[in-house]
Structure formats: C-alpha cells, structure tokens
Motif scaffolding. Structure first.
Motif, PDB file in Angstrom:
ATOM      1  N   PHE A  59      -8.017   2.987  -5.708  1.00 33.77           N
ATOM      2  CA  PHE A  59      -8.807   1.744  -5.719  1.00 33.77           C
ATOM      3  C   PHE A  59      -7.954   0.561  -5.267  1.00 33.77           C
ATOM      4  N   LEU A  60      -6.751   0.474  -5.839  1.00 36.56           N
ATOM      5  CA  LEU A  60      -5.849  -0.632  -5.474  1.00 36.56           C
ATOM      6  C   LEU A  60      -5.550  -0.607  -3.974  1.00 36.56           C
ATOM      7  N   ILE A 117      -8.468  -1.949  -2.118  1.00 35.67           N
ATOM      8  CA  ILE A 117      -8.616  -3.403  -2.280  1.00 35.67           C
ATOM      9  C   ILE A 117      -7.653  -4.135  -1.343  1.00 35.67           C
ATOM     10  N   VAL A 118      -6.379  -3.689  -1.349  1.00 39.68           N
ATOM     11  CA  VAL A 118      -5.388  -4.321  -0.463  1.00 39.68           C
ATOM     12  C   VAL A 118      -5.806  -4.146   0.995  1.00 39.68           C
ATOM     13  N   LYS A 119      -6.280  -2.965   1.315  1.00 35.98           N
ATOM     14  CA  LYS A 119      -6.713  -2.681   2.697  1.00 35.98           C
ATOM     15  C   LYS A 119      -7.889  -3.579   3.090  1.00 35.98           C
ATOM     16  N   SER A 120      -8.819  -3.782   2.160  1.00 37.90           N
ATOM     17  CA  SER A 120      -9.982  -4.634   2.448  1.00 37.90           C
ATOM     18  C   SER A 120      -9.551  -6.069   2.731  1.00 37.90           C
ATOM     19  N   ILE A 121      -8.634  -6.581   1.896  1.00 40.78           N
ATOM     20  CA  ILE A 121      -8.144  -7.953   2.091  1.00 40.78           C
ATOM     21  C   ILE A 121      -7.446  -8.065   3.450  1.00 40.78           C
ATOM     22  N   ASN A 160       0.822  -1.216   0.000  1.00 40.50           N
ATOM     23  CA  ASN A 160       0.000   0.000   0.000  1.00 40.50           C
ATOM     24  C   ASN A 160       0.859   1.269   0.000  1.00 40.50           C
TER      25      ASN A 160
END
Lengths: 146, 192
Positions: free
Chosen positions: B104-105, B108-112, B66
C-alpha cells in the motif's frame, strides 16, 4: 494440522533464525544507500558499478536468502535459466538494429531526426530553466513522440 | 481428508511440491515479460542519448523510498515464511498483513510521484522514455496489487491455521516483484 501445513509439504526447512533475515535486510539497505550516493560522485564508471553492479548484488542476496533459490531443485534452475537465455537471445538479435541508427546498407532516418530534435529540445529546456532561476518554471517534456 | 486437498499441495512429481513449482513457472514467464521490457528499454536508452535528459525529471527520492519499502516488505514476507515453517499461522498472517501494508505504501508513493510528473506534462505519450517509464512502472505496480490481493487471501487462511505452505509461494512471488524493482530503480531513476 495436516501434513500440508508443515514446512516439509511446502518448502524446505531453511534453518535460519529471524535475526539472520534482518541482517540480510540491513545489508540490502546499506547497498541501497551506496547505490544512491555513488552517482553523486559524478564519475560514469563509479555510477555503473554502484548503480548497476550493486543491483546485481542486491538481486543475488534476495534470490539466495529470501527466495531460497540456492536450495531449490535443479529443475527450477533449468526453467529460470531457460527464460533468461531467451532474454539474452532477444537482446542479441534485436539490439544492433535498435542501438545503432545506421548500418552498412541501412539508415534509420526517423530515429536520427528524433534524437537530434529531442537533444535540441532538451538543451533549449535547460537554457530556459537556467534563465528562470533554477527552473522556476517547469521544463517542457524534452521528447515528442518516438 | 487428504483427498479433499488440492492436488498442488499433495503431489510432487519433480521433487518440488507442485504448488511451488507452479509459482516458479509463473516467475519464469514473468522473467520473459519484465526481461523483454527491461532489455528493450536498455537498447533504446543506448540508442537515444536524449533520454538521459528526460530521466533527470524522475524523482530519485520517490524511487529510493519505494525501494526501501519493497525491501522491508520482502523482509516481512520472508519472516512470515519463517513463522509458517514453525507452524505459527497467526504470526505469519500478521507479517503478511505488514507485507500488504508495504505494498500500500509503495502504491501511495507511486501515485504521488506519477501525479507530480503528469502535472508537469510528462505523460505516457510525451516521449519514448516516458512511454517506457510509465509502462514498466505500471506493469510492476499491477504486480504489486496482484501480490497484495493474493496475500490477503493467504493471510486469512493462515489466521485459521490452514494451508501454511502457501505463505512461501506468495513470498517467492513477492520477492520476485522486489527483484524487478531492484533493476527498475537504477534504470529509471539513477542513470540520468
């Protein structure tokens, strides 16, 4: 195109080309790698320098070269410095009561108990992980409300 | 024509265009918000040695990825500013689009990362450390989302060659979001 569409209306002409910004980005990426690898050496002071020292260097590079703070008018510096000073004031006023759990005429009993309890829980979780082959099971959260 | 423009783009009482000055004011207030959170975390971290054990459960890999994503999106933002300075609205819009893609990326990484931690039982109520972790990263994430939305509107105008000076304003905000992450990263992911 109106004058507001020109750089002079919104910002100063900074006179750098794209390669210059890519070079700064490359330096930032190298510093990121150093800040990740530094703590792997296991030395506390190396970790402090590589993690936090480099964070300040990265922040300086972003503020100077990407935000162009070096070419801003003094009024912007006054605003930002003033808010940073409030942050320092907050730290200076509150930190003695938070960083210490007892003083000359006071004791924060609940903080001491919580620290002891959480340290024991962390140790127990570590032993549990060790006994289950590299933590085959998940470690339970070490804390429990602060 | 000039009278139809917002006053923020035409007036400069301080020597700084009013629109840009407003962004700096916003950032000054954000320093108090994020500074308060970071300083509070730092104080508690020193007072609670057990947090070091809890910090071991954060994902250094996710934090590193991130950080790289935000640094790269900052590069796109400053290149968009560079293109806007040269009057190339379409290129600026494309680069802002890439910056939004970086956001966005990041999310996404944060969500995972968060999903993985929550599945392992680490939630905002688990302990003081995790409360700070989710609060600081959550506030930062909400700023990423806000930046993406703002840049979406600005990119639309840029594409039509309008209000190119706003690219710099959005860029300054985005770089600040990057700056905050630069300090969050060692505090939450490295210092265990």
């Amino acid at each position: 195109m109106s004058d507001t569409n020109h750089a002079a209306a919104g910002g100063a002409a900074h006179g750098h080309d794209e390669k210059y910004y890519i070079k700064i980005w490359g330096i930032l990426c190298v510093l990121l790698v150093v800040s990740i690898l530094g703590p792997e050496l296991g030395n506390f002071y190396v970790m402090l320098v590589t993690a936090f020292g480099i964070a300040f260097v990265k922040a300086y590079l972003v503020a100077k070269h990407f935000m162009h703070l070096d070419t801003e008018k003094p009024v912007v510096w006054y605003m930002l410095t003033c808010c940073l000073a409030f942050m320092v004031l907050f730290f200076a006023a509150v930190s003695p009561d938070v960083m210490n759990h007892e003083g000359r005429r006071w004791v924060n009993v609940s903080a001491i108990r919580e620290t002891e309890r959480a340290l024991e829980a962390a140790k127990a979780a570590g032993q549990h992980e060790g006994s289950t082959e590299h933590g085959g099971g998940e470690a339970a959260p070490a804390g429990g409300g602060h | 024509m000039a009278s139809s423009k917002p006053i923020a783009t035409t007036r400069s009482a301080t020597g700084v265009p009013t629109g840009r000055l407003a962004v700096w004011w916003l950032i000054a207030s954000e320093i108090v918000i994020f500074g308060g959170v970071l300083v509070s975390y730092l104080m508690h971290r020193v007072g609670h040695p057990e947090w070091a054990y809890q910090a071991e459960h954060t994902s250094l890999l996710a934090g590193s990825i991130n950080t790289f994503i935000l640094l790269t999106s900052s590069l796109f933002a400053v290149l968009a500013h560079h293109a806007a300075e040269h009057g190339d609205g379409k290129k600026a819009a494309k680069l802002l689009g890439l910056t939004i893609g970086g956001g966005f990326l990041f999310l996404i990484v944060k969500s995972i990362e968060w999903a993985n931690e929550i599945m392992h039982g680490y939630t905002i109520t688990s302990s003081g450390f995790w409360a700070f972790y989710f609060t600081a990263a959550g506030i930062h994430g909400s700023h990423v989302i806000a930046g993406m939305i703002i840049m979406g509107f600005i990119a639309k105008d840029c594409w039509h060659g309008r209000e190119l000076q706003r690219v710099e304003y959005a860029g300054i905000y985005w770089h600040f979001v990057d700056l905050v992450w630069i300090f969050l990263f060692p505090l939450l992911y490295i210092a265990s």
